[in-house]
Design an enzyme around this catalytic site. Structure first.
Site, PDB file in Angstrom:
ATOM      1  N   ALA A 127      37.721  42.247  35.501  1.00 56.32           N
ATOM      2  CA  ALA A 127      38.408  41.547  34.404  1.00 56.32           C
ATOM      3  C   ALA A 127      39.148  42.466  33.433  1.00 56.32           C
ATOM      4  O   ALA A 127      39.693  41.995  32.436  1.00 56.32           O
ATOM      5  CB  ALA A 127      37.443  40.640  33.636  1.00 56.32           C
ATOM      6  N   ASP A 128      39.178  43.757  33.716  1.00 61.51           N
ATOM      7  CA  ASP A 128      39.967  44.678  32.884  1.00 61.51           C
ATOM      8  C   ASP A 128      40.380  45.882  33.730  1.00 61.51           C
ATOM      9  O   ASP A 128      40.144  47.034  33.362  1.00 61.51           O
ATOM     10  CB  ASP A 128      39.158  45.122  31.667  1.00 61.51           C
ATOM     11  CG  ASP A 128      40.020  45.791  30.600  1.00 61.51           C
ATOM     12  OD1 ASP A 128      41.265  45.689  30.686  1.00 61.51           O
ATOM     13  OD2 ASP A 128      39.456  46.417  29.688  1.00 61.51           O
ATOM     14  N   LEU A 129      41.011  45.597  34.864  1.00 55.96           N
ATOM     15  CA  LEU A 129      41.387  46.650  35.804  1.00 55.96           C
ATOM     16  C   LEU A 129      42.659  47.352  35.340  1.00 55.96           C
ATOM     17  O   LEU A 129      43.771  46.924  35.625  1.00 55.96           O
ATOM     18  CB  LEU A 129      41.588  46.058  37.206  1.00 55.96           C
ATOM     19  CG  LEU A 129      40.321  45.647  37.953  1.00 55.96           C
ATOM     20  CD1 LEU A 129      40.673  44.861  39.206  1.00 55.96           C
ATOM     21  CD2 LEU A 129      39.471  46.867  38.303  1.00 55.96           C
TER      22      LEU A 129
END
Length: 214
Positions: A127-129
């Site tokens: 969710a925060d690549l």
């Protein structure tokens, strides 16, 4: 997004390095470990705030445990305290991929694809690549910052995970974007059985985003 590093000392004179302060947490380096503390939010009703921070702390710890058992390179979890709302984990000493990806975009794109394929095989959504959350240590890609991560079997969630990566790469590494992306896609397909289904949904997610911007 975290602010500039700075040094402080505690009562025992152990040196602390504040690695970052974000909307949800303060991250400190203490010796060779990292402590992440989820801080209280005054604008939230206290019982709700406590429950949210506790559930998010527990969830992040569970994700870190799963990553280790799955053989995915990430910080080792040392301890979790859902009363202090802290997680103690391994400090990853290396270079941020953001700073070196231009040196070999095809190689690093391939590493990203392999790593994300492993995540999705085990139904973990980062969710925060971003390349700021990827550290290269001994030529191995290590993922960090699982504060937003969760478990999901949903194709939609995996497609959104890739969509966020696409946006991050396109905006931060525009010059090398096509090389990185093509290499990522080839590696993701090679290493994840459901890749075609996820990538088909990714195309739909992208189209939704374009329609919103019209």
């Amino acid at each position: 997004m975290f602010c500039l590093q700075r040094l402080i000392s505690n009562k025992k004179q152990r040196t602390h390095m504040i690695l970052g302060t974000g909307a949800e947490a303060i991250v400190r380096k203490i010796g060779d470990k990292v402590e992440k503390e989820r801080v209280a939010k005054q604008y939230r009703i206290t019982p709700l705030d406590v429950n949210l921070r506790k559930s998010r702390t527990r969830r992040e710890a569970k994700v870190l445990e799963k990553l280790e058992t799955a053989g995915i390179a990430a910080p080792h979890l040392f301890a979790m305290d859902d009363k202090k709302m802290t997680i103690d984990m391994e400090f990853i000493d290396g270079q941020k991929l953001r700073d070196i990806i231009h040196e070999n975009p095809e190689h690093y794109g391939r590493q990203i694809g392999e790593t994300v394929a492993k995540l999705h095989t085990h139904h973990i959504i980062h969710a925060d690549l971003t390349t700021s959350n990827m550290i290269i240590r001994n030529d191995q890609l290590v993922l960090i910052d699982f504060g937003l991560s969760f478990f999901s079997h949903k194709i939609e969630d995996k497609a959104v995970d890739i969509h966020l990566l696409y946006q991050a790469l396109e905006s931060t590494h525009h010059k090398d974007f096509l090389i990185i992306w093509d290499s990522f896609i080839a590696s993701y397909k090679k290493n994840y059985e459901e890749s075609n289904t996820v990538l088909q949904r990714f195309a739909i997610v992208q189209q939704r985003g374009r329609n919103k911007n019209k």
